[in-house]
Design an enzyme around this catalytic site. Sequence first.
Site, PDB file in Angstrom:
ATOM      1  N   LYS A 191       0.830  -1.221   0.000  1.00 51.90           N
ATOM      2  CA  LYS A 191       0.000   0.000   0.000  1.00 51.90           C
ATOM      3  C   LYS A 191       0.856   1.259   0.000  1.00 51.90           C
ATOM      4  CE  LYS A 191       0.827   0.988   4.451  1.00 51.90           C
ATOM      5  NZ  LYS A 191       1.302   2.279   5.033  1.00 51.90           N
ATOM      6  N   THR A 248      -3.379   5.743   3.749  1.00 55.28           N
ATOM      7  CA  THR A 248      -2.113   6.285   3.263  1.00 55.28           C
ATOM      8  C   THR A 248      -2.251   7.008   1.929  1.00 55.28           C
ATOM      9  OG1 THR A 248      -1.579   4.099   2.375  1.00 55.28           O
ATOM     10  CG2 THR A 248      -0.628   4.665   4.481  1.00 55.28           C
TER      11      THR A 248
END
Length: 331
Positions: A191, A248
């Site tokens: 990610k 994120t």
Amino acid sequence: MPKVAVLGGGSWGTTLANMLAGKGLTTWLWIREAELVEEIKNRGENTWYLPGIKLSPGLRVSPDMAQVVDGADYFLVVIPCQFIRQVLSTYKHLFPHNPIIICASKGVELKTLKPMSQVIEDVLEDKKPYYAILSGPSFAKEVSHKLPTAVSLGCADNNLGRKLQELLSTDYFRVYLNEDYRGVELGGAIKNIMAIAAGISDGLGFGHDARAALITRGLAEMSRLGVALGAKERTFMGLSGMGDLVLTCTGDLSRNRQVGLKLGQGQKLGQILAETRTVAEGVKTTESVYFLSRKLGVELPITEQVYEVLFKDKDPKQAVQELMSRKLKAE
């Protein structure tokens, strides 16, 4: 009370150590820099990595690994992932037989293309460690302020997992158990690449539509590589996959997103990295995952373009254009 040795005094390591000390657990934090240790002892604050957060008076800090790990029941590893092998190899002789290792570092080792579970197994193989991975949508600053947070704990041993779940949970930090530790650790690693991509898109001013597409197709890449490495696809729909990805890619506290934003605004990678003390794990992870995907023959188009921007000085606009003009296909 059990003793917890936390290895790594960056923002996340300090946050977790402070949280555990606040629970009343005997918690020692290993920090390599002796000058930072002295500052924490004198000021009760890690001004390098977690400024503005007063640390629990019960938290003990030391640059002496032997003192930190002596008699510890649990070992929480929060060292930048590219240095875990080196640190554990150096201090391997200090670890007991069957150490319980909880890894809270996210990445894939560049030299070997291995996830952290395999790196730790390589180094401590003759010690026969037990392993768990802590990952999920969690900014150190928000956890330090005791804001509600939920994460995943990947552990193949369900009995040990439940024990660690109790150890790590608080009334503001909720830990969910998942036996698919490989999926949990890979979601947390990959990610970060997508966060750089989302930052680039936002830095170029491409808007919410583009970011949503990157998040969605980024999730497909995470799942695709994870399944190829033995993880379960459904793990990537959970906290350590979709949850961490959304955080994120959209949260400005994300170091990886900030790297992407600056790249999209025209800055060069060397300049960006030189301006910060903290580590954006996604930069090295992009490189290792790029080569891992080529080794496995897994198609990761977003990762490939982020790699080209980071390491081949590709124009970010051209990278996005190439993603958009790929051969049309079914979702």
